[in-house]
Write a protein that holds these residues in place. Structure first.
Motif, short mmCIF file in Angstrom:
data_model
loop_
_atom_site.label_atom_id
_atom_site.label_comp_id
_atom_site.label_asym_id
_atom_site.label_seq_id
_atom_site.Cartn_x
_atom_site.Cartn_y
_atom_site.Cartn_z
N HIS A 54 0.83 -1.21 0.00
CA HIS A 54 0.00 0.00 0.00
C HIS A 54 0.87 1.26 0.00
CE1 HIS A 54 1.17 -0.52 4.16
NE2 HIS A 54 0.82 0.74 4.39
N VAL A 55 0.20 2.41 -0.15
CA VAL A 55 0.85 3.71 0.00
C VAL A 55 0.16 4.43 1.15
CG1 VAL A 55 1.57 3.84 -2.42
CG2 VAL A 55 -0.62 4.81 -1.76
N THR A 56 0.89 5.30 1.82
CA THR A 56 0.33 5.98 3.00
C THR A 56 0.59 7.48 2.94
OG1 THR A 56 0.69 4.01 4.36
CG2 THR A 56 0.28 6.06 5.52
N LEU A 57 -0.46 8.23 3.23
CA LEU A 57 -0.39 9.67 3.38
C LEU A 57 -0.59 10.01 4.84
CD1 LEU A 57 -0.51 12.63 2.28
CD2 LEU A 57 -2.97 12.31 2.13
N TYR A 58 0.37 10.70 5.43
CA TYR A 58 0.24 11.24 6.78
C TYR A 58 0.06 12.73 6.63
CZ TYR A 58 2.04 6.82 8.62
OH TYR A 58 2.22 5.49 8.93
N LYS A 90 5.27 3.46 -0.48
CA LYS A 90 5.51 4.90 -0.62
C LYS A 90 4.84 5.61 0.55
CE LYS A 90 5.06 6.83 -4.90
NZ LYS A 90 4.39 7.08 -6.21
N VAL A 91 5.52 6.61 1.11
CA VAL A 91 4.98 7.39 2.22
C VAL A 91 5.14 8.86 1.91
CG1 VAL A 91 5.21 7.97 4.67
CG2 VAL A 91 5.54 5.60 3.91
N ALA A 92 4.06 9.62 2.13
CA ALA A 92 4.09 11.07 1.98
C ALA A 92 3.68 11.71 3.30
CB ALA A 92 3.16 11.52 0.86
N PHE A 93 4.43 12.72 3.70
CA PHE A 93 4.07 13.55 4.85
C PHE A 93 3.62 14.89 4.30
CE2 PHE A 93 7.37 11.76 8.14
CZ PHE A 93 6.63 10.60 8.27
N VAL A 94 2.52 15.41 4.86
CA VAL A 94 2.04 16.73 4.47
C VAL A 94 2.05 17.64 5.69
CG1 VAL A 94 0.06 18.08 3.65
CG2 VAL A 94 0.53 15.82 2.66
N SER A 95 2.66 18.81 5.51
CA SER A 95 2.59 19.84 6.54
C SER A 95 2.88 21.21 5.91
CB SER A 95 3.61 19.60 7.65
OG SER A 95 3.52 20.66 8.60
N THR A 109 15.20 10.70 8.50
CA THR A 109 16.51 10.06 8.62
C THR A 109 16.35 8.56 8.88
OG1 THR A 109 16.75 10.53 10.99
CG2 THR A 109 17.62 12.18 9.43
N ALA A 110 15.20 8.14 9.36
CA ALA A 110 14.92 6.71 9.56
C ALA A 110 14.49 6.05 8.26
CB ALA A 110 13.82 6.52 10.60
N ARG A 111 13.89 6.84 7.39
CA ARG A 111 13.39 6.31 6.12
C ARG A 111 13.47 7.42 5.08
NH1 ARG A 111 7.77 3.14 4.65
NH2 ARG A 111 8.31 3.04 2.47
N PRO A 112 14.61 7.56 4.42
CA PRO A 112 14.84 8.68 3.50
C PRO A 112 13.89 8.74 2.30
CG PRO A 112 16.90 7.61 4.07
CD PRO A 112 15.80 6.76 4.62
N ASP A 113 13.18 7.64 2.01
CA ASP A 113 12.26 7.67 0.87
C ASP A 113 10.94 8.36 1.19
OD1 ASP A 113 11.72 5.41 2.57
OD2 ASP A 113 10.42 4.59 1.01
N ILE A 114 10.72 8.74 2.44
CA ILE A 114 9.53 9.53 2.78
C ILE A 114 9.66 10.87 2.07
CG2 ILE A 114 8.32 10.77 4.62
CD1 ILE A 114 9.24 8.51 6.53
N THR A 115 8.57 11.29 1.43
CA THR A 115 8.59 12.55 0.70
C THR A 115 7.70 13.55 1.42
OG1 THR A 115 9.01 11.36 -1.35
CG2 THR A 115 8.24 13.62 -1.56
N ALA A 119 1.23 20.51 0.51
CA ALA A 119 -0.19 20.43 0.14
C ALA A 119 -0.62 18.98 -0.05
CB ALA A 119 -0.45 21.21 -1.14
N ARG A 120 -1.78 18.66 0.46
CA ARG A 120 -2.32 17.30 0.39
C ARG A 120 -2.52 16.82 -1.05
NH1 ARG A 120 -6.26 14.73 4.57
NH2 ARG A 120 -7.11 12.97 3.42
N ALA A 121 -3.04 17.68 -1.91
CA ALA A 121 -3.34 17.28 -3.29
C ALA A 121 -2.08 16.80 -4.01
CB ALA A 121 -4.00 18.43 -4.05
N SER A 122 -0.98 17.51 -3.85
CA SER A 122 0.25 17.10 -4.54
C SER A 122 0.80 15.81 -3.94
CB SER A 122 1.30 18.21 -4.53
OG SER A 122 1.53 18.68 -3.22
N ALA A 123 0.62 15.60 -2.65
CA ALA A 123 1.06 14.35 -2.02
C ALA A 123 0.26 13.17 -2.56
CB ALA A 123 0.90 14.45 -0.50
#
Length: 130
Positions: A54-58, A90-95, A109-115, A119-123
């Motif tokens: 799966h993919v996750t959006l936080y 895939k993991v995306a953080f939005v803030s 730094t624990a998981r460098p592939d987090i992007t 904005a939520r829409a672009s994530a």
């Protein structure tokens, strides 16, 4: 003196798109973060064989900057090898907050592939791209 916003979290699971959306809000202490981390893990476990694919959006848009101990615990959670089997591909953080984004950089730094996204829409667009 204003009261500190209590932590809450919403979790949405879109099984068609194999997408998990985690939307925390409020002020997280290490204890509350641990509670909600376990809640997230249980939700991801409901994906069954799709867990880990799966993919996750936080979406941290409504999270108040956290104490260093909370950010360290989040870092440890993402680094923990116990969760590798359910780790999102895939993991995306939005803030939109510069301070929260700085804190989330520490987690990366624990998981460098987090992007990171502002904005939520672009994530979502990035997560759902083939």
């Amino acid at each position: 003196m204003s009261a500190v916003a209590q932590p809450v979290q919403a979790i949405e699971i879109d099984r068609v798109r194999n997408l998990v959306i985690v939307t925390p809000s409020g002020f997280f202490t290490p204890a509350s973060l641990h509670h909600y981390t376990m809640e997230t893990r249980r939700a991801i476990d409901t994906l069954g064989d799709a867990a880990g694919k799966h993919v996750t959006l936080y979406d941290f848009s409504a999270v108040i900057a956290a104490p260093p101990e909370t950010i360290e615990l989040l870092h440890v959670a993402f680094a923990n090898p116990v969760y590798r089997r359910i780790r999102a591909r895939k993991v995306a953080f939005v803030s939109p907050s510069a301070l929260m984004t700085m804190q989330l950089q520490r987690v990366r730094t624990a998981r460098p592939d987090i992007t990171l996204f502002s904005a939520r829409a672009s994530a979502l667009e990035w997560l759902l791209a083939p």
